[in-house]
Scaffold this motif. Structure first.
Motif, PDB file in Angstrom:
ATOM      1  N   PRO A  15      10.312  -5.593 -11.530  1.00 16.93           N
ATOM      2  CA  PRO A  15      10.916  -5.379 -12.847  1.00 16.93           C
ATOM      3  C   PRO A  15      11.009  -3.900 -13.213  1.00 16.93           C
ATOM      4  N   ASN A  16      10.083  -3.107 -12.675  1.00 18.06           N
ATOM      5  CA  ASN A  16      10.119  -1.647 -12.855  1.00 18.06           C
ATOM      6  C   ASN A  16       9.399  -1.032 -11.673  1.00 18.06           C
ATOM      7  N   PRO A  17       9.424   0.286 -11.518  1.00 21.32           N
ATOM      8  CA  PRO A  17       8.872   0.877 -10.297  1.00 21.32           C
ATOM      9  C   PRO A  17       7.385   0.661 -10.071  1.00 21.32           C
ATOM     10  N   PHE A  18       6.635   0.313 -11.106  1.00 21.30           N
ATOM     11  CA  PHE A  18       5.186   0.269 -10.981  1.00 21.30           C
ATOM     12  C   PHE A  18       4.597  -1.144 -10.958  1.00 21.30           C
ATOM     13  N   ASP A  19       5.354  -2.142 -11.366  1.00 21.59           N
ATOM     14  CA  ASP A  19       4.819  -3.490 -11.462  1.00 21.59           C
ATOM     15  C   ASP A  19       5.246  -4.365 -10.289  1.00 21.59           C
ATOM     16  N   PRO A  20       4.392  -5.310  -9.897  1.00 21.66           N
ATOM     17  CA  PRO A  20       4.766  -6.261  -8.844  1.00 21.66           C
ATOM     18  C   PRO A  20       5.880  -7.186  -9.318  1.00 21.66           C
ATOM     19  N   PRO A  21       6.522  -7.904  -8.398  1.00 25.09           N
ATOM     20  CA  PRO A  21       7.519  -8.903  -8.799  1.00 25.09           C
ATOM     21  C   PRO A  21       6.937  -9.901  -9.801  1.00 25.09           C
ATOM     22  N   VAL A  22       7.729 -10.264 -10.798  1.00 21.96           N
ATOM     23  CA  VAL A  22       7.268 -11.185 -11.849  1.00 21.96           C
ATOM     24  C   VAL A  22       6.827 -12.518 -11.258  1.00 21.96           C
ATOM     25  N   ARG A  23       7.524 -12.975 -10.236  1.00 25.49           N
ATOM     26  CA  ARG A  23       7.212 -14.276  -9.626  1.00 25.49           C
ATOM     27  C   ARG A  23       5.783 -14.312  -9.089  1.00 25.49           C
ATOM     28  N   ARG A 278      -5.275   0.832  -7.573  1.00 19.44           N
ATOM     29  CA  ARG A 278      -5.179  -0.561  -8.027  1.00 19.44           C
ATOM     30  C   ARG A 278      -3.837  -0.847  -8.672  1.00 19.44           C
ATOM     31  N   TYR A 279      -3.450   0.010  -9.582  1.00 16.94           N
ATOM     32  CA  TYR A 279      -2.262  -0.220 -10.415  1.00 16.94           C
ATOM     33  C   TYR A 279      -0.974  -0.189  -9.589  1.00 16.94           C
ATOM     34  N   LEU A 280      -0.908   0.695  -8.603  1.00 16.84           N
ATOM     35  CA  LEU A 280       0.344   0.887  -7.864  1.00 16.84           C
ATOM     36  C   LEU A 280       0.443   0.026  -6.605  1.00 16.84           C
ATOM     37  N   SER A 281      -0.662  -0.218  -5.923  1.00 19.83           N
ATOM     38  CA  SER A 281      -0.679  -1.153  -4.790  1.00 19.83           C
ATOM     39  C   SER A 281       0.518  -0.988  -3.850  1.00 19.83           C
ATOM     40  N   ILE A 282       0.490   0.052  -3.031  1.00 18.94           N
ATOM     41  CA  ILE A 282       1.660   0.372  -2.206  1.00 18.94           C
ATOM     42  C   ILE A 282       1.819  -0.516  -0.969  1.00 18.94           C
ATOM     43  N   ARG A 317      -3.699  -7.157  -9.831  1.00 22.45           N
ATOM     44  CA  ARG A 317      -3.344  -7.356 -11.243  1.00 22.45           C
ATOM     45  C   ARG A 317      -3.901  -8.685 -11.776  1.00 22.45           C
ATOM     46  N   ASP A 318      -4.892  -9.230 -11.101  1.00 20.78           N
ATOM     47  CA  ASP A 318      -5.445 -10.523 -11.502  1.00 20.78           C
ATOM     48  C   ASP A 318      -6.335 -10.356 -12.731  1.00 20.78           C
ATOM     49  N   PRO A 319      -5.977 -10.986 -13.864  1.00 24.36           N
ATOM     50  CA  PRO A 319      -6.796 -10.846 -15.080  1.00 24.36           C
ATOM     51  C   PRO A 319      -8.181 -11.463 -14.949  1.00 24.36           C
ATOM     52  N   GLU A 320      -8.382 -12.324 -13.950  1.00 18.45           N
ATOM     53  CA  GLU A 320      -9.711 -12.882 -13.718  1.00 18.45           C
ATOM     54  C   GLU A 320     -10.674 -11.806 -13.216  1.00 18.45           C
ATOM     55  N   ARG A 321     -10.118 -10.734 -12.649  1.00 16.60           N
ATOM     56  CA  ARG A 321     -10.964  -9.657 -12.103  1.00 16.60           C
ATOM     57  C   ARG A 321     -10.870  -8.364 -12.914  1.00 16.60           C
ATOM     58  N   PHE A 322      -9.678  -8.049 -13.439  1.00 10.54           N
ATOM     59  CA  PHE A 322      -9.465  -6.785 -14.144  1.00 10.54           C
ATOM     60  C   PHE A 322      -8.939  -7.066 -15.553  1.00 10.54           C
ATOM     61  N   GLU A 323      -9.616  -6.532 -16.541  1.00  6.31           N
ATOM     62  CA  GLU A 323      -9.191  -6.715 -17.931  1.00  6.31           C
ATOM     63  C   GLU A 323      -7.910  -5.926 -18.189  1.00  6.31           C
ATOM     64  N   ASN A 324      -6.975  -6.555 -18.895  1.00  8.06           N
ATOM     65  CA  ASN A 324      -5.673  -5.923 -19.168  1.00  8.06           C
ATOM     66  C   ASN A 324      -5.105  -5.271 -17.901  1.00  8.06           C
ATOM     67  N   PRO A 325      -4.890  -6.058 -16.864  1.00  5.43           N
ATOM     68  CA  PRO A 325      -4.578  -5.498 -15.547  1.00  5.43           C
ATOM     69  C   PRO A 325      -3.230  -4.797 -15.461  1.00  5.43           C
ATOM     70  N   ASP A 326      -2.311  -5.109 -16.368  1.00  5.59           N
ATOM     71  CA  ASP A 326      -0.988  -4.480 -16.300  1.00  5.59           C
ATOM     72  C   ASP A 326      -0.930  -3.146 -17.029  1.00  5.59           C
ATOM     73  N   ALA A 387      10.932  -0.779   2.449  1.00 10.51           N
ATOM     74  CA  ALA A 387       9.946  -0.308   3.418  1.00 10.51           C
ATOM     75  C   ALA A 387       8.679  -1.149   3.356  1.00 10.51           C
ATOM     76  N   ILE A 388       7.914  -1.121   4.435  1.00 12.63           N
ATOM     77  CA  ILE A 388       6.664  -1.870   4.496  1.00 12.63           C
ATOM     78  C   ILE A 388       5.637  -1.278   3.533  1.00 12.63           C
ATOM     79  N   ILE A 389       5.642   0.048   3.408  1.00  6.92           N
ATOM     80  CA  ILE A 389       4.773   0.741   2.457  1.00  6.92           C
ATOM     81  C   ILE A 389       5.641   1.237   1.308  1.00  6.92           C
ATOM     82  N   TYR A 390       5.242   0.900   0.075  1.00  6.65           N
ATOM     83  CA  TYR A 390       6.038   1.225  -1.105  1.00  6.65           C
ATOM     84  C   TYR A 390       5.767   2.657  -1.557  1.00  6.65           C
ATOM     85  N   GLY A 391       6.751   3.248  -2.224  1.00 12.78           N
ATOM     86  CA  GLY A 391       6.607   4.588  -2.753  1.00 12.78           C
ATOM     87  C   GLY A 391       7.931   5.057  -3.302  1.00 12.78           C
ATOM     88  N   VAL A 392       8.129   6.365  -3.327  1.00 11.59           N
ATOM     89  CA  VAL A 392       9.405   6.938  -3.747  1.00 11.59           C
ATOM     90  C   VAL A 392       9.959   7.794  -2.604  1.00 11.59           C
TER      91      VAL A 392
END
Length: 399
Positions: A15-23, A278-282, A317-326, A387-392
């Protein structure tokens, strides 16, 4: 094997450069272990929950062996049968061979040794930023900073001549790209292999004071094993950190409050690195394991031979492990334990080096350039969705 109609393909649209796919978030909430269709017709599993992924990574009933893998995306080699890993390619092996090879390298990447490297890394960072400032007031931060710094570091560690960087960087990009043809990929492997074989033979003939020289001096490895170990360390040692430096800077520039905090509170630097990891997960595609036997995974029957893709970005980004993960929170309490370096016996060998490079690189960058800003619209920053590894691909900045 036919593809089950109920099995979807791996989602990659962000959805944006920093977040995983919504699905992925939807699956994590409703079905953290779900069916996944592979391009070659195999039907395996996608794991999106943090704890489920962590449990797979530490379970010896799940194999890392290359010949058991299936690739989850359309790729030039996706439909070809996997062969056993080449000698030395320890990340695609199980015990005991994996342990034998990793043991020889563990002492090269200790926290103590990485701490001792800090002055050299600081020197590489300072030199890159001196040149950047001298040629300013604007530049592509990837080409001038994010890529050169880790390339210089890994070249010095391994004993690879830095003047050969253009060759291995291009080959690495070809191998990592999902758009490369089979011919280009095989050509890149051959070119890199020949270059590193020649280098290894010189180290065997006359051991030097670097990692490859040290491995040669042990006498415990064949030239082929050393060549493939060098391949793994060279590609992983610059590709991942370069992408984190580029994408991490982009994320800081898009979160000005956190950037200001990062500048004002140097004591949070280590926590900030963990949070960016954690947040970017390349690890764009995920980590792959294959079940060696029928087993129960959190109530799901995974059968022998079924391939499991572990979504690092969803687990981180699992809320069960990280509070406010997004949310990006550079001083996040309890932010360690993310999956970005894996877990278990295959946890990333160079993780301490990556942490040091990120901490020194990012803190020095924001101190030297207090007015650093994007020189293009955020939506015009080209991301590595192919690419296999994400970035810019590039990051045009001004100051």
């Amino acid at each position: 094997m036919t593809q089950a109609p109920s099995a979807p393909r791996l989602p990659l649209e962000r959805p944006n450069p920093f977040d995983p796919p919504v699905r992925l978030a939807e699956l994590r909430e409703n079905e953290p272990i779900s069916r996944l269709a592979f391009p070659d017709g195999h039907v395996g599993w996608l794991v999106t929950g943090y704890q489920e992924a962590r449990d797979v990574l530490r379970d010896p009933r799940f194999s890392s062996r290359q010949e058991l893998r299936h690739f989850p995306l359309d790729h030039a080699l996706a439909n070809e049968p996997m062969e056993p890993a080449r000698p030395g390619m320890f990340i695609r092996m199980d015990a005991p061979e994996h342990g034998r090879l990793r043991r020889l390298l563990t002492g090269q990447f200790t926290v103590k040794r990485m701490k001792a490297l800090e002055p050299r890394i600081q020197g590489f960072v300072d030199r890159a930023l001196d040149e950047l400032e001298a040629d300013g007031p604007g530049a592509d931060l990837v080409a001038r900073f994010a890529l050169p710094v880790p390339s210089l570091v890994i070249c010095e560690l391994l004993g690879v001549p830095y003047e050969d960087r253009a060759r291995f960087q291009q080959n690495s990009r070809t191998i990592m790209s999902l758009d490369s043809s089979r011919e280009d990929i095989m050509g890149a492997f051959e070119s890199m292999g020949q270059f590193l074989h020649d280098l290894v033979m010189s180290k065997i003939a006359e051991p030097t004071d670097d990692i490859l020289g040290g491995l040669a001096a042990t006498g415990e490895l064949t030239a082929e094993e050393m060549t493939n170990i060098a391949f793994l360390l060279l590609v992983a040692g610059h590709e991942t950190t370069a992408n984190m430096l580029g994408l991490g800077t982009f994320a800081l520039l898009r979160h000005p409050g956190e950037l200001a905090r990062f500048r004002a509170e140097p004591e949070i630097a280590e926590a900030a690195v963990e949070e960016l990891l954690r947040y970017l997960s390349i690890i764009h595609v995920g980590m792959t394991r294959t079940a060696l036997e029928d087993l129960d995974l959190h109530g799901t029957l995974v059968k022998a031979g079924e391939c499991v893709i572990l979504s690092v970005s969803a687990g981180n980004r699992d809320p069960e492990r990280f509070e406010n993960p997004d949310e990006l929170d550079l001083a996040r309490p309890h932010g360690t334990g993310h999956l970005s370096f894996g877990h278990g016996v295959h946890q990333c060998l160079g993780q301490q080096l990556a942490r040091v490079e990120m901490r020194i690189g990012l803190t020095t960058l924001v101190e030297r350039f207090p007015n650093l800003r994007l020189a293009v619209a955020p939506e015009d920053v080209p991301t590595k969705t192919n690419a296999i590894i994400y970035g810019v691909h590039s990051l045009k900045v001004a100051w």
